[in-house]
Design an enzyme around this catalytic site. Structure first.
Site, short mmCIF file in Angstrom:
data_model
loop_
_atom_site.label_atom_id
_atom_site.label_comp_id
_atom_site.label_asym_id
_atom_site.label_seq_id
_atom_site.Cartn_x
_atom_site.Cartn_y
_atom_site.Cartn_z
CD1 TRP A 187 -4.44 -9.58 -6.15
CD2 TRP A 187 -4.11 -8.27 -7.95
NE1 TRP A 187 -5.06 -10.17 -7.22
CE2 TRP A 187 -4.88 -9.39 -8.33
CE3 TRP A 187 -3.78 -7.32 -8.90
CZ2 TRP A 187 -5.32 -9.58 -9.65
CZ3 TRP A 187 -4.21 -7.49 -10.22
CH2 TRP A 187 -4.98 -8.61 -10.57
CD GLU A 228 -6.29 -6.99 -3.31
OE1 GLU A 228 -5.38 -6.28 -3.77
OE2 GLU A 228 -7.50 -6.80 -3.56
CE LYS A 230 -9.51 -11.48 -8.78
NZ LYS A 230 -9.25 -10.33 -9.65
CG ASP A 261 -11.08 -6.64 -3.40
OD1 ASP A 261 -12.30 -6.80 -3.56
OD2 ASP A 261 -10.40 -5.91 -4.14
CG HIS A 264 -10.43 -10.25 -4.28
ND1 HIS A 264 -9.07 -10.00 -4.25
CD2 HIS A 264 -10.92 -9.49 -5.28
CE1 HIS A 264 -8.76 -9.11 -5.17
NE2 HIS A 264 -9.86 -8.78 -5.81
CG HIS A 288 -8.42 -3.37 -1.93
ND1 HIS A 288 -7.75 -3.81 -3.05
CD2 HIS A 288 -7.62 -2.45 -1.35
CE1 HIS A 288 -6.58 -3.20 -3.13
NE2 HIS A 288 -6.46 -2.37 -2.11
CG ASP A 296 -13.18 -8.98 -8.06
OD1 ASP A 296 -13.61 -8.08 -7.32
OD2 ASP A 296 -12.00 -9.05 -8.43
CG ASP A 298 -13.22 -4.47 -8.91
OD1 ASP A 298 -12.96 -4.30 -7.70
OD2 ASP A 298 -12.69 -5.36 -9.60
CG ASP A 328 -9.86 -2.55 -5.95
OD1 ASP A 328 -9.86 -1.92 -7.02
OD2 ASP A 328 -9.32 -3.67 -5.82
C1 RNT Z 1 -7.59 -7.15 -8.38
C2 RNT Z 1 -7.32 -6.56 -7.04
C3 RNT Z 1 -6.42 -5.35 -7.03
C4 RNT Z 1 -6.70 -4.40 -8.16
C5 RNT Z 1 -5.94 -3.09 -8.07
C6 RNT Z 1 -5.99 -2.33 -9.35
O1 RNT Z 1 -8.54 -8.13 -8.34
O2 RNT Z 1 -8.52 -6.26 -6.42
O3 RNT Z 1 -6.49 -4.74 -5.80
O4 RNT Z 1 -8.06 -4.11 -8.27
O5 RNT Z 1 -4.66 -3.33 -7.65
ZN ZN Z 2 -8.40 -5.16 -4.56
#
Ligand code: RNT
Ligand code: ZN
Length: 420
Positions: A187, A228, A230, A261, A264, A288, A296, A298, A328
């Protein structure tokens, strides 16, 4: 040994599910074979052990200041051990490159080798954890202008290319030591805060950099690569080089894993519906699992409808072996070990619920055009006694049932975390 109360509840549940053609013993056998990859970065707010202590960057933001954060590899491993002991089943670790053990030396990202991860290898062997890996393309002076592998400066691109190559080798070292391939996930935060004048050139540079990183063949029994996408990040609101379309095309043409993810995409967009589509075109995927609140953000994974839908789709593909499930999220406002336990137990719980779906009956109703039966069954499923199956599973695996695990966390706070 399961307690009488839990045994009795399980026996009753088993009967209810059997009437719907679902074998709960089968579900329990299957769930115990699905590993979840716990992300190391929940344990220390993505701090890592480079000792730089600078800006996280890359649009990543951790809020909260709960006491007891791990600041050494041993502390982080000890915290992880506690988390694993409260989660049923056998699970993996997802490690970032900045968590190497550098012995107080300044080892830059283009200098890391498997040697710096020896401590993790030994710990993983002892605990029987597979390990997944991630190059770290943030929290670094050479990422400060928001561009790494797509940077217009060749020197900076080359630096990050070298980092990527080394990370694949470290992934392979984990794979070979632990007898299970590491998924090494790429990523990169590359993008623009404001409207770009050229959206193409950075994407061409990104492709060239990635192709260079992946040019060395590595045995897929040791390491497999994922990319990955986004939609946007803090500081890259207008343009992210590695968008969904970008990486979908890259993964398909290069035979890479696509990482989805949950945070994302647009806030109303769920990755649940993407799983069955992308798996027709890429050999395997990485997830993720996260929880975005308005963006996003998290947040710790909770038992949301979105999570349940993701789990259902994982199981419904019938290809759970081709789906690598990683987490994640990062929350520093609550006990960090508890955050792991909450999120991982929820992921497993959602998968178990999905395994208890009367799949054949539902599909038959659908094929027959009987959408009434389909909706009735889908709704009834929500109140079937699946929680009794979950409790039984926890007891069977020797981990606390219900919220009893919190006691262990509180004790660990008193004995260890609050003394740090
Ligand atoms: C960031 C991505 C990535 C990170 C990690 C820490 O938007 O989701 O995966 O969260 O690599
Ligand atoms: Zn991620």
């Amino acid at each position: 040994m399961a307690s009488d109360r839990i045994e009795a509840a399980y026996a009753a549940a088993k009967e209810r599910f059997a009437a719907l053609g679902v074998d709960t013993d089968d579900a329990l056998r299957l769930i115990s074979q699905i590993p979840i990859s716990l992300h190391c970065w929940q344990g220390d707010d993505i701090g890592g052990f480079e000792g730089a202590g600078g800006d996280l960057g890359g649009g990543l933001a951790v809020t909260g200041n709960y006491p007891g954060k791990a600041t050494t590899p041993d502390q982080l491993r000890s915290d992880l051990d506690v988390a694993y002991s409260l989660i049923p089943g056998s699970h993996r670790l997802n490690l970032h490159a900045l968590y190497g053990e550098f012995g107080g030396k300044k080892i830059d990202r283009d200098e890391i080798t498997p040697e710096h991860f020896q401590g993790w290898i030994e710990w993983a062997k002892a605990g029987n954890h597979g390990v997944d890996f991630n190059p770290s393309y943030f929290a670094h002076a050479k990422a400060e202008d928001g561009f790494t592998l797509a940077n217009a400066d060749k020197g900076i691109r080359d630096f990050w290319i070298e980092h990527g190559k080394r990370c694949r080798e470290i992934g392979a070292a984990f794979g070979s030591a632990l007898n299970t391939p590491a998924v090494t996930n790429f990523w990169m935060p590359d993008g623009y805060k404001d409207t770009p004048a050229d959206r193409t050139a950075p994407r061409i540079r990104m492709t060239e950099s990635l192709d260079e990183i992946f040019s060395a063949p590595i045995d897929p029994a040791l390491n497999i690569d994922a990319v990955e996408p986004k939609l946007f990040g803090i500081g890259s609101e207008s343009y992210v080089v590695g968008s969904h379309e970008y990486y979908l095309g890259y993964a398909i043409t290069r035979n890479k894993l696509l990482c989805l993810d949950a945070g994302h995409f647009h806030p109303t967009e769920s990755i649940a519906d993407k799983i069955s589509s992308v798996m027709l075109y890429v050999p395997e995927i990485l997830l993720h699992v996260s929880r975005g609140v308005r963006w996003d953000s998290d947040h710790v994974v909770t038992f949301t409808e979105d999570l349940q839908n993701i789990a259902l789709e994982i199981i419904r593909t019938g290809r759970v072996d081709n789906i690598h499930i990683g987490l994640d999220f990062f929350d520093a406002q609550i006990n960090r070990v508890a955050a792991w336990v909450i999120g991982t137990r929820n992921m497993i719980k959602a998968l178990l619920l999905a395994l208890l779906e009367p799949a054949n009956t539902l599909k038959a109703a659908e094929i027959a055009g009987d959408y009434t039966t389909r909706l009735v069954l889908l709704e009834e499923q929500k109140s079937l006694p699946w929680a009794a199956v979950w409790d039984y599973y926890c007891e069977q695996k020797g981990v606390p049932v219900g919220d009893a695990w919190l006691k262990t966390i509180r004790q660990y706070e008193t004995d260890v975390l609050f003394k740090r």
